[in-house]
Design an enzyme around this catalytic site. Sequence first.
Site, PDB file in Angstrom:
ATOM      1  CD  GLN A  58      58.000  39.715  45.410  1.00  0.00           C
ATOM      2  OE1 GLN A  58      59.192  39.579  45.690  1.00  0.00           O
ATOM      3  NE2 GLN A  58      57.082  38.819  45.697  1.00  0.00           N
ATOM      4  N   GLY A  65      51.116  40.989  36.588  1.00  0.00           N
ATOM      5  CA  GLY A  65      51.371  41.529  35.270  1.00  0.00           C
ATOM      6  C   GLY A  65      51.633  43.013  35.246  1.00  0.00           C
ATOM      7  NE  ARG A  66      56.416  44.807  37.899  1.00  0.00           N
ATOM      8  CZ  ARG A  66      56.765  43.702  38.568  1.00  0.00           C
ATOM      9  NH1 ARG A  66      55.844  42.818  38.908  1.00  0.00           N
ATOM     10  NH2 ARG A  66      58.025  43.494  38.905  1.00  0.00           N
ATOM     11  CG  LEU A  67      47.961  44.747  33.847  1.00  0.00           C
ATOM     12  CD1 LEU A  67      46.863  43.939  33.163  1.00  0.00           C
ATOM     13  CD2 LEU A  67      48.325  45.967  32.995  1.00  0.00           C
ATOM     14  CG  HIS A  68      50.994  47.767  39.784  1.00  0.00           C
ATOM     15  ND1 HIS A  68      51.271  46.467  40.154  1.00  0.00           N
ATOM     16  CD2 HIS A  68      52.120  48.242  39.191  1.00  0.00           C
ATOM     17  CE1 HIS A  68      52.517  46.173  39.815  1.00  0.00           C
ATOM     18  NE2 HIS A  68      53.048  47.225  39.223  1.00  0.00           N
TER      19      HIS A  68
END
Length: 222
Positions: free
Chosen positions: A15, A198-201
């Site tokens: 997602q 980019g999964r840089l949460h």
Amino acid sequence: MNRDPASTKIQDMRQRYERDGIDITDLAECPIAQFQAWFSQIIHAGNVPEPNAMILATADDDGVPSARTVLLKGGLDQDVFWFFTNHTSKKGQDLAVNPHAGLVFLWKEWERQVSVRGIVERLPESENQAYFQSRPYESQIGAWTSRQSAEIPDRAHLEDRDARLRKRFPEGSVPCPDFWGGYAVQPLSIEFWQGRPGRLHDRFRFQRESLSDSWACARLSP
């Protein structure tokens, strides 16, 4: 993306997170206040089914973990998280020997997650009674019917027991079982997670060493 379960590869399921991020300056000084702000926002938006659903993780005296979904039922005004269950259930047995727990709230529609870790204690009988009497009749009978986590021979056994208890306790006369009640999770750590591209949460953890200490907040790497 092809969502046909016959052809979709698990490794290809993902997602994208598109909502705005959060910074430390966006957060309340108290993590309970921050939780209440997010929780209230999500409730009023009305697009999250059961926003009070949370994963409860416990462990037995050997450290073997178990997890299941329960419902948050109060306590925020006392800086704790309440849930209710059968004391003889697996979670009740775990908490009797290891009174620590983890909670996870996942609000995927908002790309948010809150993780809580803390010490657990039973609620006083007055709170058990007050909450139990506020429950719908079917839920009251259900608390008596289910010897939660115990093995039963078949569905008929459960339905027969339910029918007998409805005759024993007509609506308006159901007492709170002595084997049922509430627990308060007293947090030592509360983490707020906001999905980012980019999964840089964005992750922020409020933490304290003991229940009497003040909270310290830090940003965590995703």
